[in-house]
Motif scaffolding. Structure first.
Motif, PDB file in Angstrom:
ATOM      1  N   MET A   1       0.842  -1.200   0.000  1.00 21.11           N
ATOM      2  CA  MET A   1       0.000   0.000   0.000  1.00 21.11           C
ATOM      3  C   MET A   1       0.873   1.244   0.000  1.00 21.11           C
ATOM      4  O   MET A   1       1.886   1.289   0.709  1.00 21.11           O
ATOM      5  N   ASP A 146      20.809   0.693   1.236  1.00 18.34           N
ATOM      6  CA  ASP A 146      19.469   0.799   1.837  1.00 18.34           C
ATOM      7  C   ASP A 146      18.514   0.122   0.858  1.00 18.34           C
ATOM      8  O   ASP A 146      18.958  -0.677   0.030  1.00 18.34           O
ATOM      9  N   ARG A 186      27.581  -7.533   8.815  1.00 17.60           N
ATOM     10  CA  ARG A 186      26.796  -6.372   8.361  1.00 17.60           C
ATOM     11  C   ARG A 186      25.452  -6.816   7.784  1.00 17.60           C
ATOM     12  O   ARG A 186      24.435  -6.161   7.982  1.00 17.60           O
ATOM     13  N   THR A 190      21.138  -5.381  10.966  1.00 20.15           N
ATOM     14  CA  THR A 190      19.909  -4.657  11.286  1.00 20.15           C
ATOM     15  C   THR A 190      18.851  -5.608  11.834  1.00 20.15           C
ATOM     16  O   THR A 190      18.233  -5.336  12.871  1.00 20.15           O
ATOM     17  N   PHE A 219       9.998  -8.784   3.398  1.00 15.26           N
ATOM     18  CA  PHE A 219      10.889  -9.942   3.513  1.00 15.26           C
ATOM     19  C   PHE A 219      12.187  -9.652   2.771  1.00 15.26           C
ATOM     20  O   PHE A 219      12.647 -10.416   1.928  1.00 15.26           O
ATOM     21  N   GLY A 220      12.761  -8.478   3.099  1.00 14.20           N
ATOM     22  CA  GLY A 220      14.061  -8.104   2.549  1.00 14.20           C
ATOM     23  C   GLY A 220      15.132  -8.316   3.590  1.00 14.20           C
ATOM     24  O   GLY A 220      14.990  -9.148   4.496  1.00 14.20           O
ATOM     25  N   ASN A 221      16.197  -7.537   3.504  1.00 11.46           N
ATOM     26  CA  ASN A 221      17.354  -7.746   4.382  1.00 11.46           C
ATOM     27  C   ASN A 221      16.979  -7.709   5.860  1.00 11.46           C
ATOM     28  O   ASN A 221      17.342  -8.603   6.625  1.00 11.46           O
ATOM     29  N   VAL A 222      16.222  -6.694   6.272  1.00  6.64           N
ATOM     30  CA  VAL A 222      15.918  -6.533   7.699  1.00  6.64           C
ATOM     31  C   VAL A 222      14.999  -7.651   8.166  1.00  6.64           C
ATOM     32  O   VAL A 222      15.255  -8.327   9.173  1.00  6.64           O
ATOM     33  N   CYS A 243       5.468  -9.175   1.304  1.00  8.36           N
ATOM     34  CA  CYS A 243       6.390  -8.580   0.328  1.00  8.36           C
ATOM     35  C   CYS A 243       5.609  -7.842  -0.731  1.00  8.36           C
ATOM     36  O   CYS A 243       4.393  -7.960  -0.838  1.00  8.36           O
ATOM     37  N   TRP A 244       6.341  -7.045  -1.498  1.00  6.93           N
ATOM     38  CA  TRP A 244       5.783  -6.322  -2.644  1.00  6.93           C
ATOM     39  C   TRP A 244       6.061  -7.156  -3.875  1.00  6.93           C
ATOM     40  O   TRP A 244       7.192  -7.631  -4.062  1.00  6.93           O
ATOM     41  N   GLY A 273      13.576  -8.988  -2.476  1.00  3.45           N
ATOM     42  CA  GLY A 273      12.691  -9.338  -1.371  1.00  3.45           C
ATOM     43  C   GLY A 273      11.301  -9.745  -1.823  1.00  3.45           C
ATOM     44  O   GLY A 273      10.348  -9.692  -1.045  1.00  3.45           O
ATOM     45  N   ALA A 305       9.326  -2.992   6.193  1.00  5.53           N
ATOM     46  CA  ALA A 305       9.266  -2.784   4.731  1.00  5.53           C
ATOM     47  C   ALA A 305       9.537  -1.320   4.389  1.00  5.53           C
ATOM     48  O   ALA A 305      10.644  -0.960   4.007  1.00  5.53           O
ATOM     49  N   ALA A 329      11.530  -1.077  10.118  1.00  2.00           N
ATOM     50  CA  ALA A 329      11.592  -0.092   9.026  1.00  2.00           C
ATOM     51  C   ALA A 329      11.821   1.301   9.600  1.00  2.00           C
ATOM     52  O   ALA A 329      11.657   1.534  10.797  1.00  2.00           O
ATOM     53  N   ASN A 330      12.166   2.227   8.729  1.00  2.00           N
ATOM     54  CA  ASN A 330      12.250   3.630   9.125  1.00  2.00           C
ATOM     55  C   ASN A 330      10.886   4.289   8.970  1.00  2.00           C
ATOM     56  O   ASN A 330      10.271   4.191   7.900  1.00  2.00           O
TER      57      ASN A 330
HETATM   58  P1  NAD Z   1      14.806  -4.535   1.141  1.00  2.00           P
HETATM   59  O1  NAD Z   1      14.730  -3.822  -0.154  1.00  2.00           O
HETATM   60  O2  NAD Z   1      15.863  -5.577   1.328  1.00  2.00           O
HETATM   61  O3  NAD Z   1      13.397  -5.222   1.455  1.00  2.00           O
HETATM   62  C1  NAD Z   1      12.217  -4.518   1.504  1.00  2.00           C
HETATM   63  C2  NAD Z   1      11.099  -5.534   1.633  1.00  2.00           C
HETATM   64  O4  NAD Z   1       9.857  -4.850   1.787  1.00  2.00           O
HETATM   65  C3  NAD Z   1      10.958  -6.437   0.403  1.00  2.00           C
HETATM   66  O5  NAD Z   1      10.583  -7.727   0.817  1.00  2.00           O
HETATM   67  C4  NAD Z   1       9.800  -5.776  -0.354  1.00  2.00           C
HETATM   68  O6  NAD Z   1       9.123  -6.701  -1.207  1.00  2.00           O
HETATM   69  C5  NAD Z   1       8.943  -5.320   0.813  1.00  2.00           C
HETATM   70  N1  NAD Z   1       7.989  -4.261   0.481  1.00  2.00           N
HETATM   71  C6  NAD Z   1       8.207  -3.116  -0.204  1.00  2.00           C
HETATM   72  N2  NAD Z   1       7.067  -2.399  -0.286  1.00  2.00           N
HETATM   73  C7  NAD Z   1       6.130  -3.114   0.379  1.00  2.00           C
HETATM   74  C8  NAD Z   1       4.767  -2.910   0.659  1.00  2.00           C
HETATM   75  N3  NAD Z   1       4.135  -1.807   0.251  1.00  2.00           N
HETATM   76  N4  NAD Z   1       4.105  -3.868   1.368  1.00  2.00           N
HETATM   77  C9  NAD Z   1       4.753  -5.002   1.791  1.00  2.00           C
HETATM   78  N5  NAD Z   1       6.043  -5.237   1.561  1.00  2.00           N
HETATM   79  C10 NAD Z   1       6.716  -4.308   0.863  1.00  2.00           C
HETATM   80  O7  NAD Z   1      14.905  -3.408   2.286  1.00  2.00           O
HETATM   81  P2  NAD Z   1      15.506  -3.543   3.749  1.00  2.00           P
HETATM   82  O8  NAD Z   1      16.952  -3.239   3.682  1.00  2.00           O
HETATM   83  O9  NAD Z   1      15.049  -4.801   4.377  1.00  2.00           O
HETATM   84  O10 NAD Z   1      14.817  -2.286   4.464  1.00  2.00           O
HETATM   85  C11 NAD Z   1      13.492  -2.345   4.996  1.00  2.00           C
HETATM   86  C12 NAD Z   1      13.238  -1.118   5.861  1.00  2.00           C
HETATM   87  O11 NAD Z   1      14.225  -1.055   6.894  1.00  2.00           O
HETATM   88  C13 NAD Z   1      13.311   0.241   5.182  1.00  2.00           C
HETATM   89  O12 NAD Z   1      12.421   1.115   5.818  1.00  2.00           O
HETATM   90  C14 NAD Z   1      14.756   0.682   5.424  1.00  2.00           C
HETATM   91  O13 NAD Z   1      14.885   2.090   5.318  1.00  2.00           O
HETATM   92  C15 NAD Z   1      14.911   0.191   6.842  1.00  2.00           C
HETATM   93  N6  NAD Z   1      16.289  -0.035   7.288  1.00  2.00           N
HETATM   94  C16 NAD Z   1      17.136  -0.870   6.635  1.00  2.00           C
HETATM   95  C17 NAD Z   1      18.425  -1.084   7.125  1.00  2.00           C
HETATM   96  C18 NAD Z   1      19.364  -2.060   6.512  1.00  2.00           C
HETATM   97  O14 NAD Z   1      20.480  -2.222   7.050  1.00  2.00           O
HETATM   98  N7  NAD Z   1      19.002  -2.761   5.457  1.00  2.00           N
HETATM   99  C19 NAD Z   1      18.845  -0.398   8.260  1.00  2.00           C
HETATM  100  C20 NAD Z   1      17.952   0.442   8.921  1.00  2.00           C
HETATM  101  C21 NAD Z   1      16.679   0.611   8.422  1.00  2.00           C
END
Ligand code: NAD
Length: 428
Positions: A1, A146, A186, A190, A219-222, A243-244, A273, A305, A329-330
Motif C-alpha cells: 500500500m 538501503d 553487516r 539490522t 521480507f528483505g534484508n531486515v 512482500c511487494w 525481497g 518494509a 523499518a524507518n
Molecule cells: P529490502 O529492499 O531488502 O526489502 C524490503 C522488503 O519490503 C521487500 O521484501 C519488499 O518486497 C517489501 N515491500 C516493499 N514495499 C512493500 C509494501 N508496500 N508492502 C509489503 N512489503 C513491501 O529493504 P531492507 O533493507 O530490508 O529495508 C526495509 C526497511 O528497513 C526500510 O524502511 C529501510 O529504510 C529500513 N532499514 C534498513 C536497514 C538495513 O540495514 N538494510 C537499516 C535500517 C533501516
C-alpha cells in the motif's frame, strides 16, 4: 500500500513534540528541524541500447555535530526530496541514540533498480559518485546501502570515489562486500539488532520469548534476519511475512500458523525481497492480501518494509493480542497511529533505536577500515549486542524516569546528545 503521509512533515512533528518537552530554544529548533545541507542533481546514464537516460539523485546532510554524516542510498521509484530529508533526520537521531560518533545523512535515486541491467546499475552508481564525490568522504559523509541498493553497488561506488581522489579509500562508504573492505555481520546486523531490542523489551515486559508469536511486514534484508533471529536466538514462532510483488504491482502476506521457515522462504525470494507465490503455496503457505500481516493474532509485530505503514486506519486492525511493536523499518508509524498505540499500552521500540544495528555495524566497518584489521563475525555481533542493549536501556530508563512514551524517550536521549555536541562546538 502506498504511503499518503509526507515523511518529512512526520519527522518534524515528532521532533517538535520533543523540542517542547525539552524546552529547546528557537535557534536550536531551527537548526535541528531542517537539514544543514541538501543536494538534488541529475545523473545521465548511457543505457545498454545506446540511448541516454537521466535519473534524479539526492543527498541530504542533516546534522554532523557528533561526527561525519552517515546514511544509506535508496534506489526507489517513489523517492522524493522529502523522504530523503526525513530519513536523513532520523539518521541523526539514530546515530545519537546508538551512541556512535556520527551525524545523519541519506541519499536516493528515483529508479526501480529491477528495470536496469547489471551494467546500467554500475554506471548509475558511478554516476552518483561522480556528482557527489567532493561532498562525501570518510571525514565528511559516509553513504551505505538501503532499500534497492546492494553491497556490490557500494563496491562500485567506493571504487569510483577511490579513482577520483587517487587513493584507495574504503572508509568512504560502508556496506561493502566482505573481502572488499566490508565487515562480517553487516548483512545480519539490522535484523539481529531488531531481535536484541525485542529480547530486552520482552525482558522488561516479563514475557518468555519462547512463548511469543510474531508477524513481520516485508521480507528483505531486515525482515529476513529479524525472522531468523526471532526463531533461532529467542525460540519464538514467526507466523507471517509479506512482500511487494512487482509483477502484480501489489503486496502479499505469507502466513503459516505453525511457523514459517525463513531459510526456505529466502531460497524462493529474489534479491529485491519478492517471494515466489507459487513455490510458497506449494509448500503450504497461505497467500493473503498485503495488509493481512497487521491483523494477525500475535504477540509481536515487526514492520520491516517501508515508511508510513501503520496509519490512523491500519492501526485499528491490530489484534488485541499484540503487546509489542518493534519498528524494523524507518518511519513505519504515523503520529496518529502512535497515539492509538500509546493509549492501548502496546510497548513500542521506535525505529531509530530498533533498526540502529545496521548503522552500528557500518560504524564498526569504518573503524576496521581505519585500522586495516578485521574482526570475526562473532566479535562484531557481540559488540553489536552490547551497543544495542545499552541503547535500549538508556531509552527505557528515560521513559520510566520521565514517564514518557518510548519514542519520546528515544528522541529525548538522542536530541540531548546532539544539542550537547552543538554546545561543545560553539554552534549554539
Ligand atoms: P529490502 O529492499 O531488502 O526489502 C524490503 C522488503 O519490503 C521487500 O521484501 C519488499 O518486497 C517489501 N515491500 C516493499 N514495499 C512493500 C509494501 N508496500 N508492502 C509489503 N512489503 C513491501 O529493504 P531492507 O533493507 O530490508 O529495508 C526495509 C526497511 O528497513 C526500510 O524502511 C529501510 O529504510 C529500513 N532499514 C534498513 C536497514 C538495513 O540495514 N538494510 C537499516 C535500517 C533501516
Amino acid at each position: 500500500m502506498a504511503s499518503q503521509t509526507n515523511a518529512f512533515e512526520m519527522a518534524q512533528r515528532q521532533f517538535d513534540r520533543v523540542a517542547d518537552l525539552l524546552k529547546l530554544d528557537q535557534s536550536v529548533r531551527e537548526l535541528l528541524r531542517w537539514p544543514m545541507r541538501e543536494y538534488a542533481f541529475r545523473i545521465p546514464v548511457r543505457m545498454d541500447d545506446g540511448s541516454m537516460r537521466v535519473f534524479q539523485g539526492f543527498r541530504v546532510q542533516h546534522n554532523d555535530a557528533r561526527g561525519p554524516n552517515k546514511g544509506g542510498i535508496r534506489f526507489h521509484p517513489a523517492e522524493t526530496i522529502d523522504t530523503v530529508r526525513a530519513l536523513a533526520t532520523w539518521m541523526t537521531w539514530k546515530c545519537a541514540v546508538a551512541d556512535i560518533p556520527l551525524g545523519g545523512g541519506k541519499g536516493g535515486v528515483v529508479v526501480d533498480p529491477a528495470t536496469l541491467s547489471v551494467g546500467e546499475k554500475e554506471r548509475l552508481c558511478r554516476g552518483w559518485v561522480q556528482v557527489m564525490w567532493k561532498n562525501i568522504g570518510n571525514r565528511q559523509d559516509v553513504p551505505a546501502p538501503d532499500v534497492g541498493t546492494t553491497p556490490q553497488m557500494m563496491g562500485w561506488m567506493m571504487d569510483e570515489y577511490s579513482k577520483l581522489v587517487g587513493e584507495y579509500t574504503p572508509g568512504v562508504i560502508t556496506g561493502k562486500p566482505v573481502g572488499g573492505g566490508g565487515s562480517l555481520g553487516r548483512k545480519e546486523a539490522t535484523g539481529f539488532g531488531v531481535v536484541y531490542t525485542v529480547r530486552e523489551a520482552l525482558k522488561h515486559l516479563n514475557i518468555d520469548p519462547k512463548t511469543v508469536t510474531v508477524a513481520l511486514q516485508g521480507f528483505g534484508n531486515v525482515s529476513q534476519f529479524a525472522a531468523i533471529g526471532m526463531i533461532e536466538h529467542l525460540g519464538s514462532t514467526v507466523v507471517a511475512v509479506s512482500c511487494w510483488d512487482r509483477d502484480d504491482n501489489t503486496s502479499y502476506t505469507f502466513y503459516k500458523k505453525d511457523g514459517i521457515d525463513p531459510h526456505f522462504l529466502m531460497s524462493i525470494t529474489d534479491q529485491y525481497g519478492t517471494i515466489d507465490k507459487n513455490a510458497a503455496r506449494d509448500a503450504g503457505y497461505s497467500i493473503e492480501d498485503g495488509g493481512a500481516w497487521i491483523t494477525k493474532d500475535v504477540d509481536v509485530l515487526i514492520p520491516a518494509a517501508l515508511e508510513g505503514q501503520i496509519t490512523a486506519e491500519t492501526v485499528q486492525l491490530i489484534h488485541p493480542s499484540v503487546k509489542l511493536i518493534a519498528e524494523g523499518a524507518n518511519g513505519p508509524t504515523t503520529p496518529e497511529a502512535d497515539e492509538v498505540i500509546k493509549n492501548r499500552g502496546i510497548f513500542d521500540v521506535p525505529d531509530f533505536l530498533c533498526n540502529s544495528g545496521g548503522v552500528t555495524v557500518s560504524y564498526f566497518e569504518g573503524v576496521q577500515n581505519d585500522m586495516n584489521f578485521y574482526w570475526t563475525k562473532d566479535e562484531v555481533l557481540e559488540k553489536l549486542d552490547t551497543k544495542m542493549t545499552q541503547a535500549f536501556n538508556s531509552v527505557l530508563d528515560m521513559s520510566l524516569r520521565e514517564n514518557v512514551y518510548t519514542r519520546d524517550a528515544a528522541y529525548m536521549v538522542a536530541i540531548d546528545r546532539v544539542v550537547k555536541a552543538m554546545q561543545l562546538r560553539g554552534w549554539i
